[in-house]
Design an enzyme around this catalytic site. Sequence first.
Site, PDB file in Angstrom:
ATOM      1  N   ASP A   5      21.427  43.116  49.289  1.00 30.45           N
ATOM      2  CA  ASP A   5      22.836  43.431  49.027  1.00 30.45           C
ATOM      3  C   ASP A   5      23.304  44.569  49.931  1.00 30.45           C
ATOM      4  O   ASP A   5      22.518  45.235  50.593  1.00 30.45           O
ATOM      5  CB  ASP A   5      23.059  43.757  47.544  1.00 30.45           C
ATOM      6  CG  ASP A   5      22.228  44.927  47.078  1.00 30.45           C
ATOM      7  OD1 ASP A   5      22.343  46.003  47.684  1.00 30.45           O
ATOM      8  OD2 ASP A   5      21.444  44.766  46.115  1.00 30.45           O
ATOM      9  N   VAL A   6      24.594  44.796  49.932  1.00 23.75           N
ATOM     10  CA  VAL A   6      25.187  45.718  50.890  1.00 23.75           C
ATOM     11  C   VAL A   6      24.671  47.141  50.711  1.00 23.75           C
ATOM     12  O   VAL A   6      24.600  47.912  51.686  1.00 23.75           O
ATOM     13  CB  VAL A   6      26.730  45.668  50.765  1.00 23.75           C
ATOM     14  CG1 VAL A   6      27.176  46.195  49.418  1.00 23.75           C
ATOM     15  CG2 VAL A   6      27.411  46.421  51.903  1.00 23.75           C
TER      16      VAL A   6
END
Length: 393
Positions: A253-254
Amino acid sequence: MAAAGATAAAAVAAASLAFSSFHLSKPSLARRHFRTIRSSISPPSTTEFNISFAPKSKNPKPQSETLLIPWIIRDANGNLKLQSTPPAKYLEDMAKAKALTAKKKKKKEESAARAAAGEPKHSKAARRFYNENFRDPPQRLSKVLAAAGVASRRSSEELIFEGRVTVNGSVCNTPQIRVDPARDMIYVNGNRLPKKLPPKVYLALNKPKGYICSSGEKESKSVLFLFDDYLKNWNKQNPGVPKPRIFTVGRLDVATTGLIIVTNDGDFAQKLSHPSSNLSKEYIATIDGVVNKRHLIAISEGTVIDGVHCTPDSVELLPPQPAILKPRLRIVVVQLVHEGRNHEVRELVKNAGLQIHALKRVRIGGFRLPSDLGHGKHVELKQGDLKALGWKS
């Protein structure tokens, strides 16, 4: 000195006596005039050779008679003597030189004839063995387009359905058809697909925070933009080799940093991403607040994610370090669900009542992220690294 002079005189006398019995092609010529030639060999006393030369004939005859040339040689004892034939060693060397020249000429003519006839370099049996054991078998058309860097496999299928791909002059609407780029003529939007596909590349990236694992061209902060310099220098480092189309294996994820695998090998990516690979993944979670024993127990018991009860393989509270004030957890999970989409590690920590300050993946299978690899940097995976990831090429 007297003995040396006597020896030389005896050699000259012997040579004169030998030549006195030597006749040219006509016996009458030997009784003609003798021309005296002084020898330059030592000793420079009265050493002479009397050699007769036939004068030019007033009525020359056709060159049917063989001209005999006298040879002055040394025998095994070092004495000079005259003979009408060349030495045996000279004849042997001349024969060898002539045979070698003829052999080179024949080899050159055969090479020229083979090149003109277009004869293959290897035999038919050797080419058959190579094709059966080393040549890549025909692959699905959509896979070939994706490997050639035309588009992703899904986008390649859309191009095929739209009738924008032709194979050997005919429009192809079937992505599953098997093709060989080296033999089949494949065109996409009127452009010929190269016969040689790009080589397989395997890269390990230390993903920085704020980047997403997406290959979409509209994404402004995709991790693939970190490889712009790598792809720009591809033609310089690999002249004549098509540029690969790379993508990430799995996702982070970011907000998560650390190890992410990037490749252009679809089979390799599918193998690593599938739950059947049973690859363990190690994360370091930096926690806000205090971590107690009950938190570790809660994480170890696991939680339900998308209807599946997920438990970590191990949980460990790392010892404190002077430069790091916040507590850190080492969490190892075995791939049971797709990470990134379901945030498995974050859900485990959240379910235990803790809040993650930072999350970093440091290991996949037997391959660990190099400690000296900076954020946004990558390294090429070697054969041993691929084996550590469970891949046998």
